[in-house]
Design an enzyme around this catalytic site. Structure first.
Site, mmCIF file in Angstrom:
data_model
loop_
_atom_site.group_PDB
_atom_site.id
_atom_site.type_symbol
_atom_site.label_atom_id
_atom_site.label_comp_id
_atom_site.label_asym_id
_atom_site.label_seq_id
_atom_site.Cartn_x
_atom_site.Cartn_y
_atom_site.Cartn_z
ATOM 1 N N GLU A 160 49.865 33.302 26.219
ATOM 2 C CA GLU A 160 49.661 34.387 25.557
ATOM 3 C C GLU A 160 50.118 34.930 24.842
ATOM 4 O OE1 GLU A 160 49.588 37.991 27.793
ATOM 5 O OE2 GLU A 160 47.053 37.387 28.762
ATOM 6 N N ASN A 202 47.224 29.238 27.927
ATOM 7 C CA ASN A 202 46.669 29.765 28.308
ATOM 8 C C ASN A 202 46.621 31.283 27.596
ATOM 9 O OD1 ASN A 202 44.499 30.956 30.488
ATOM 10 N ND2 ASN A 202 46.146 32.153 31.305
ATOM 11 N N HIS A 238 38.551 37.492 30.389
ATOM 12 C CA HIS A 238 38.895 38.750 30.798
ATOM 13 C C HIS A 238 37.669 39.791 30.087
ATOM 14 C CE1 HIS A 238 41.804 38.256 33.496
ATOM 15 N NE2 HIS A 238 42.952 37.989 32.808
ATOM 16 N N GLU A 265 40.442 32.849 34.208
ATOM 17 C CA GLU A 265 41.084 34.109 35.080
ATOM 18 C C GLU A 265 39.376 35.749 34.828
ATOM 19 O OE1 GLU A 265 44.675 36.227 33.303
ATOM 20 O OE2 GLU A 265 45.786 34.408 33.030
ATOM 21 N N ASP A 267 36.832 37.466 35.166
ATOM 22 C CA ASP A 267 36.336 38.590 35.578
ATOM 23 C C ASP A 267 35.416 39.521 34.690
ATOM 24 O OD1 ASP A 267 38.481 39.861 33.983
ATOM 25 O OD2 ASP A 267 39.600 40.336 35.631
HETATM 26 C C1 XIL Z 1 48.146 40.511 36.391
HETATM 27 C C2 XIL Z 1 48.120 40.603 37.457
HETATM 28 O O1 XIL Z 1 46.659 40.945 37.694
HETATM 29 C C3 XIL Z 1 48.319 42.187 37.905
HETATM 30 O O2 XIL Z 1 48.390 41.818 39.647
HETATM 31 C C4 XIL Z 1 49.755 42.778 37.574
HETATM 32 O O3 XIL Z 1 50.452 43.733 37.374
HETATM 33 C C5 XIL Z 1 49.722 42.286 36.052
HETATM 34 O O4 XIL Z 1 49.663 40.554 35.632
HETATM 35 N N1 XIL Z 1 46.505 37.940 32.139
HETATM 36 C C6 XIL Z 1 47.519 36.704 32.690
HETATM 37 C C7 XIL Z 1 47.061 37.249 34.507
HETATM 38 O O5 XIL Z 1 47.952 35.861 32.408
HETATM 39 O O6 XIL Z 1 48.782 37.038 35.158
HETATM 40 C C8 XIL Z 1 47.708 39.153 34.116
HETATM 41 O O7 XIL Z 1 46.900 38.600 35.537
HETATM 42 C C9 XIL Z 1 46.690 38.974 33.529
HETATM 43 C C10 XIL Z 1 46.203 39.147 32.126
#
Ligand code: XIL
Length: 448
Positions: A160, A202, A238, A265, A267
């Site tokens: 990020e 990422n 996401h 990631e 979802d």
């Molecule tokens: C999130 C986790 O799912 C949570 O448990 C934590 O509190 C915060 O981080 N992008 C990412 C992940 O790269 O590491 C994040 O994960 C979600 C967004």
């Protein structure tokens, strides 16, 4: 006519069955669509993973699903900077190690998440700046990647670092303020520490062709042109209730730069289109040979970080949702095999009952390589295996993991270690080694 991979396999095995029956040899069973996410993804050389945490290893219902469905895991939080270096120079790998050893015991691969990020930094790092922060950050990359060396399929080296919105530029952060070259410095340190891991950049809001993903695209192109070591781009994905129509095109343009793409990631907000969006994302990855795997960001809805969105594949009781079936069907529909997967000649030769076959995948650089060897059981379970690999002359094996080697040059023999000798019928396990020179090209031999 394009016959889906499973269709082709069914036709082939049908023909083979006819020959065997004619020869008076009885066979049982037939090729069927895979019934779990990991097994289905593996048919095209891909992985299907899930984000998890060490504290969940003792939840039996949860682990039953995880072990059944997935062939890759990633630490949701356990490998982040605040978890692994809570005080400067004092490292804590307990939870990360527990996840890695669970994965190894089940033949799963591990994604490493994440070496550097503006969030979830330990408070001591938040208080640093300038060269003190840069040195601490690079030391962190070196220490953590060295600790897990040989055990990580892909590292999110930097997470990020790009800004949202239309600028296409970097996000402001304490790391960015140490100089624009912090990202390439991190990738170089990671390559030195663990030459066998694929190194990924990422990010999120990169789910189509937009200003942010184009900024990242330009960085990757620049890195490739200057020899900065980068192997993959992670698209977090996401997602809300719609999917950008350029999702697949965006994956393809990164792949065309010569890097792998991973959905890291995934979802999807529940409501309306969830199953369709999951299916479209899966199909998009399956359509691009260099899209090598998908990871969902959690197992069951109530455990998701997106409280109330119910964005995952299993409900709170561990039941499969419609989205699960949509993903499984999209995986089973097949697609191009990933470039690194074992050669079709190795995997389409059915090994003798009780026997095994092996295929090799190489990750090469100038003067060296790592090899991943997949050992696949035939129609009987394996209780110990031996793989022979011919190392091209001038090169040598320098280290091996998940196997014990005899010899380092010429014909080198690798035997299973204590935890991976047993492979169920039709299942597989993987081991790896690093070598100098050029990697082996001949199909390895396998005896059980
Ligand atoms: C999130 C986790 O799912 C949570 O448990 C934590 O509190 C915060 O981080 N992008 C990412 C992940 O790269 O590491 C994040 O994960 C979600 C967004």
């Amino acid at each position: 006519m394009r016959i889906p991979r499973n269709g082709r396999f069914a036709l082939l095995s049908g023909a083979l069955a006819a020959v065997l029956v004619a020869a008076g040899i009885a066979i049982t069973g037939s090729a069927e669509a895979a019934t779990t996410l990991g097994a289905s993804a593996a048919q095209t050389g891909r992985y299907f993973g899930v984000a998890t945490s060490a504290f969940r290893l003792s939840d039996t219902n949860y682990m039953t699903i995880l072990n059944r469905e997935f062939n890759s895991i990633v630490a949701e939080n356990d490998m982040k900077w605040d978890a692994t270096e809570p005080q400067q120079g004092r490292f804590n790998y307990t939870n990360g190690d527990r996840l890695v050893s669970h994965a190894q015991s089940r033949g799963m691969t591990v994604r490493g998440h994440t070496l550097l990020w503006h969030a979830q930094q330990p408070s001591w790092a938040q208080g640093l700046s300038g060269s003190a922060l840069r040195n601490a950050a690079i030391n962190h990359v070196t220490q953590v990647a060295t600790h897990f060396r040989g055990k990580i399929h892909s590292w999110d080296v930097v997470n990020e670092a790009f800004a949202d919105g239309g600028s296409g530029g970097r996000r402001d952060s304490n790391l960015q303020r140490t100089g624009n070259d912090w990202i390439e410095a991190a990738f170089r340190a990671a390559r030195t520490a663990d030459p066998g891991a694929k190194l990924c950049y990422n990010d999120y809001n990169t789910d189509g062709i937009n200003a942010k993903s184009t900024g990242i695209y330009n960085m990757v192109r620049d890195f490739k042109s200057r020899g900065v070591p980068i192997d993959c781009v992670g698209l977090q994905s996401h997602l809300g209730t719609t999917l950008d129509s350029t999702y697949q095109q965006n994956i393809q343009r990164f792949a065309d730069l010569g890097v792998d793409v991973q959905i890291t990631e995934l979802d999807v907000q529940q409501g309306g289109n969830q199953a369709n969006i999951y299916a479209s994302v899966t199909r998009a990855c399956m359509a691009v040979a260099r899209c090598t795997g998908i990871t969902v960001w959690g197992l069951r809805d109530p455990e998701s970080w997106r409280t109330g969105a119910n964005p995952l594949l299993f409900d709170g009781n561990g039941n499969k949702k419609a989205a699960y079936t949509a993903v499984l069907n999209a995986l089973n529909a097949g697609g191009p095999t990933t470039p690194g997967s074992p050669s079709p000649s190795a995997s389409s030769q059915p090994p003798a009952p009780g026997g095994c076959s092996a295929g090799v995948t190489l990750n090469s650089w100038n003067g060296g390589y790592t090899a991943t060897i997949r050992v696949t059981a035939g129609s009987g379970a394996l209780n110990g295996w031996t793989v022979g690999v011919i190392i091209p002359s001038g090169g040598a094996v320098t280290s091996a993991w998940n196997a014990k080697n005899t010899g380092t040059t010429g014909q080198v023999t690798f035997r299973n270690v204590s935890y991976n000798g047993q492979v169920p019928a039709g299942g597989y396990t993987e081991f790896g080694f690093q070598g100098t020179g050029t990697g082996p090209t001949a199909t390895p031999s396998c005896t059980a």
